[in-house]
Design an enzyme around this catalytic site. Structure first.
Site, PDB file in Angstrom:
ATOM      1  N   HIS A 163       0.879  -1.176   0.000  1.00 15.14           N
ATOM      2  CA  HIS A 163       0.000   0.000   0.000  1.00 15.14           C
ATOM      3  C   HIS A 163       0.913   1.222   0.000  1.00 15.14           C
ATOM      4  O   HIS A 163       1.991   1.187   0.612  1.00 15.14           O
ATOM      5  CB  HIS A 163      -0.839   0.080   1.291  1.00 15.14           C
ATOM      6  CG  HIS A 163      -2.019  -0.831   1.352  1.00 15.14           C
ATOM      7  ND1 HIS A 163      -2.329  -1.564   2.473  1.00 15.14           N
ATOM      8  CD2 HIS A 163      -2.997  -1.094   0.447  1.00 15.14           C
ATOM      9  CE1 HIS A 163      -3.447  -2.262   2.256  1.00 15.14           C
ATOM     10  NE2 HIS A 163      -3.873  -1.998   1.038  1.00 15.14           N
ATOM     11  N   CYS A 257      -1.757   2.674   9.156  1.00 14.25           N
ATOM     12  CA  CYS A 257      -2.764   1.682   8.736  1.00 14.25           C
ATOM     13  C   CYS A 257      -3.891   1.569   9.755  1.00 14.25           C
ATOM     14  O   CYS A 257      -5.018   1.243   9.411  1.00 14.25           O
ATOM     15  CB  CYS A 257      -2.138   0.298   8.591  1.00 14.25           C
ATOM     16  SG  CYS A 257      -0.727   0.209   7.513  1.00 14.25           S
TER      17      CYS A 257
HETATM   18  N1  ARG Z   1      -3.143  -7.401   6.878  1.00 11.86           N
HETATM   19  C1  ARG Z   1      -3.654  -6.216   6.255  1.00 11.86           C
HETATM   20  C2  ARG Z   1      -3.700  -6.415   4.743  1.00 11.86           C
HETATM   21  O1  ARG Z   1      -2.872  -7.107   4.227  1.00 11.86           O
HETATM   22  C3  ARG Z   1      -2.810  -5.030   6.617  1.00 11.86           C
HETATM   23  C4  ARG Z   1      -3.313  -3.735   6.086  1.00 11.86           C
HETATM   24  C5  ARG Z   1      -2.395  -2.591   6.289  1.00 11.86           C
HETATM   25  N2  ARG Z   1      -2.992  -1.379   5.927  1.00 11.86           N
HETATM   26  C6  ARG Z   1      -2.408  -0.337   5.304  1.00 11.86           C
HETATM   27  N3  ARG Z   1      -3.096   0.718   5.142  1.00 11.86           N
HETATM   28  N4  ARG Z   1      -1.198  -0.442   4.806  1.00 11.86           N
HETATM   29  O2  ARG Z   1      -4.578  -5.918   4.080  1.00 11.86           O
END
Ligand code: ARG
Length: 268
Positions: A163, A257
């Site tokens: 992300h 996150c």
């Molecule tokens: N385990 C989650 C996923 O893989 C973590 C999300 C992390 N969020 C972020 N905004 N980077 O989706």
């Protein structure tokens, strides 16, 4: 006063593997996760934020990562369309919460993957959007059209930084800190072209999710483990709050996150 959305980690855990950080075999320590989340929550309160909480749902362990709820600008909210089925169940709960709190909710078409603020961050007046692992370029275009804002899409190339909020953090003075190698060459050029005063984060610090920071004016809330970055931020007049985030790193997440801005921007 900034308003934020968080979700308590009551049902948090590593129950599936959808990014390279997640390992069911290793798991996360529930009690430590609770403590670390509380540390973030209390830090944000101390920094004068109004923190809203959405009720966690059993069976949706990643719902703690509210940055992926969607994107809010003004009183408009576009919910995420998660790429992985494992997380898709979160979307209606977030949308319902936003609706109940006065947001006008508009959904993207079903086949437009978009993971919210996790992949869409304003740097100045430009919405920087990450694509490939989770969100799609066509979704960025659609989201920008829905909000009437200017967007720039950049490709993410390192699966550990899936992300954009894991490798890019805009600052209010127009700068940003980032881990350049997470972007393809064209994306790196684009960011260098549009953002002045970039702080490059070295890999040893980037892997602690140092770019995954909540920036509240001159206050930066970030995971511990980035002494170089913290020194550079302090030199620029930012105050840093370094928090232990080990249990959330195991899911591929940290401070940012776990936080969504309500809204990220008041106006375009
Ligand atoms: N385990 C989650 C996923 O893989 C973590 C999300 C992390 N969020 C972020 N905004 N980077 O989706």
């Amino acid at each position: 006063m900034r308003e934020l959305l968080l979700c308590p980690p009551d049902h948090y855990g590593i129950e599936y593997e959808i990014n390279p950080w997640m390992s069911r075999a290793r798991g996360a320590e529930a009690a430590i996760a609770q403590q670390q989340w509380k540390g973030l929550y209390e830090t944000l309160l101390r920094l004068d934020c109004k923190v809203h909480l959405v009720e966690p749902v059993k069976g949706l362990p990643d719902m703690v990562f509210t940055a992926n709820a969607g994107l809010a600008i003004g009183k408009k909210f576009v919910p995420s369309n998660f790429r992985h089925q494992e997380r898709a169940g979160e979307a209606p709960y977030f949308a319902k919460w936003m609706e109940a709190h006065g947001y006008e909710v508009t959904w993207l078409p079903n086949d437009y993957y978009f993971e919210g603020e996790g992949d869409a961050l304003f740097g100045g007046d430009t919405l920087f959007c990450g694509y490939k692992f989770r969100s799609d370029v066509k979704s960025h275009h659609k989201v920008a059209e829905m909000f009437g804002c200017h967007s720039i899409s950049v490709e993410l190339v390192d699966a550990r930084f899936y992300h954009i909020d894991t490798c890019f953090c805009p600052l209010p003075d127009g700068g940003a800190f980032w881990f350049p190698a997470a972007f393809d060459e064209y994306g790196q050029h684009t960011i260098r072209d549009h953002v002045t005063d970039l702080i490059d984060v070295v890999e040893e610090e980037a892997v602690h999710f140092s770019c995954n920071a909540v920036v509240l004016d001159r206050q930066v809330v970030l995971p511990e483990g980035a002494p170089n970055l913290v020194r550079q931020l302090r030199d620029r007049g930012y105050e840093c709050h370094q928090l232990p985030m080990s249990e959330f790193l195991k899911a591929g997440g940290a401070c940012k996150c776990l936080t969504m801005f309500l809204p990220q921007r008041e106006t375009i």
